[in-house]
Design a protein around this motif. Structure first.
Motif, PDB file in Angstrom:
ATOM      1  N   LEU A  95       0.821  -1.220   0.000  1.00  0.00           N
ATOM      2  CA  LEU A  95       0.000   0.000   0.000  1.00  0.00           C
ATOM      3  C   LEU A  95       0.857   1.273   0.000  1.00  0.00           C
ATOM      4  O   LEU A  95       2.089   1.214   0.021  1.00  0.00           O
ATOM      5  CB  LEU A  95      -0.960  -0.020   1.191  1.00  0.00           C
ATOM      6  N   GLY A 219      -1.272   1.625   4.698  1.00  0.00           N
ATOM      7  CA  GLY A 219      -1.976   2.548   3.819  1.00  0.00           C
ATOM      8  C   GLY A 219      -1.950   3.956   4.388  1.00  0.00           C
ATOM      9  O   GLY A 219      -1.520   4.176   5.529  1.00  0.00           O
ATOM     10  N   ASP A 222      -5.523   4.939   6.266  1.00  0.00           N
ATOM     11  CA  ASP A 222      -5.711   4.143   7.498  1.00  0.00           C
ATOM     12  C   ASP A 222      -6.184   4.966   8.695  1.00  0.00           C
ATOM     13  O   ASP A 222      -6.641   4.402   9.689  1.00  0.00           O
ATOM     14  CB  ASP A 222      -4.396   3.439   7.893  1.00  0.00           C
TER      15      ASP A 222
END
Ligand code: SER
Length: 356
Positions: A95, A219, A222
């Motif tokens: 990610l 990510g 998040d």
């Protein structure tokens, strides 16, 4: 090191290959939801692959599970010999945040892995004579807004607008969308022995995803799921973006439903290879307000991390989903409040029962 469980040997050395729906990156957040949804829908031929061993709960829902690296050519050749694959959900990727620490590795996994899978799909189609459906989750990271003023003015962006991503992950996703279209429509276009129409490539650009069951890692969207899970667990949370930061999101079950809906759509209804989808576009402050409403003891502070903030600032405020709505009937199932009330809060409190 690649290891394939002994149970696979019957398929490998038998006279015919087992049919399979292949899922890569099966141990990730989307993989969890997708495997359960396919299993609940009666699918019994899922072959799930991940770099790490899958938990028993997921293994039980798959025909086979494999530990392996999507960059390993030998492993993919074995897959070709073992299975007759009709559909691939290629979820494996690094990610956006993680990719910025090791961009070349990210490129190797995100692009090299995807091209390996596309080649596998093409070889599969040549070997069994039917098009292989290739479902590819792309991302809001494929976009790149140059500055906040442009972001605010742009509002809902369409698939072809503002595609100058600033992250390695975003570049990788955007390029892999193009690779998918190439393999589907133009692969080996000058070769004498060319077979056309080997791959039916379909992609959704996911917004940030919020799951009640799993917590993302690596990510940059998040902050939303982290904030909610922290509150449910009774932990304080320092949000790494400003409260006004706005990007689109959707719940994990919606993302899974949409993926399966796109996979099931009649090919003739699809006018493009890549579709935006999204359900709501709250600011980080809106999310914090709702978290505090449902978890009154929540402690949320905002301590922006300049570099991660810049990444989220480069993603659009909202995306235009009209192509997905018109072509294959995509409909968001939640707004932010109903996502909390009907999905996130009931399921997350069940996950951390000691807090209730
Ligand atoms: N959730 C992804 C990330 O943050 C964006 O698609 O990297």
């Amino acid at each position: 090191m690649t290891s394939i469980p002994a149970t696979n040997t019957a398929a490998e050395f038998g006279s015919r290959r087992n049919t399979a729906i292949l899922i890569t990156g099966a141990g990730g957040e989307v993989g969890h939801g997708l495997i359960s949804a396919l299993h609940d829908g009666g699918s019994r031929d899922v072959v799930a692959m991940d770099i790490r061993e899958l938990p028993d709960s997921l293994r039980a829902q798959c025909r086979e599970t494999m530990v392996g690296d999507i960059c390993d050519d030998a492993l993919l050749s074995r897959l070709l010999s073992m299975y007759e694959i009709s559909e691939i959900h290629h979820l494996a990727a690094l990610l956006s945040t993680r990719s910025e620490f090791a961009p070349e590795t990210a490129h190797k996994v995100n692009v090299g892995g995807t091209i390996n899978l596309l080649r596998l799909a093409a070889e599969q189609a040549r070997s069994h004579g039917r098009r292989v459906k290739f479902i590819f989750p792309s991302s809001i990271a494929a976009y790149g807004m140059p500055d906040l003023r442009t972001k605010a003015a742009a509002g809902r962006v369409r698939e072809h607008e503002h595609t100058l991503p600033t992250t390695m992950y975003g570049c990788n996703k955007l390029y892999c969308e193009q690779l998918g279209r190439y393999y589907a429509r133009h692969y080996r276009q000058l070769a004498q022995d060319r077979m056309a129409d080997l791959i039916d490539f379909r992609s959704v650009r996911f917004p940030g995803l919020i799951s009640a069951d799993t917590i993302p890692s690596g990510g940059t969207s998040d902050f939303a799921p982290e904030m909610i899970h922290a509150a449910a667990e009774g932990r304080p949370y320092a949000c790494f973006v400003r409260p006004d930061t706005t990007i689109p999101f959707m719940t994990m079950p919606e993302a899974i439903d949409a993926t399966l809906q796109l996979a099931a759509a009649e090919a003739s209804t699809l006018t493009q290879c890549v579709y935006n989808i999204s359900s709501f576009s709250p600011s980080a402050g809106d999310i914090a307000d709702l978290v505090r409403e449902f978890f009154p003891d929540a402690t949320i502070t905002f301590e922006p991390d300049e570099a991660r903030q810049a990444i989220v600032d480069s993603w659009p405020e909202d995306v235009d989903c009209s192509a997905a709505m018109n072509d294959w009937g995509y409909r968001p199932q939640h707004d932010l409040r109903s996502a909390f009330r009907d999905y996130l809060v009931p399921q997350i409190t069940a996950r951390y029962p000691e807090r209730v």
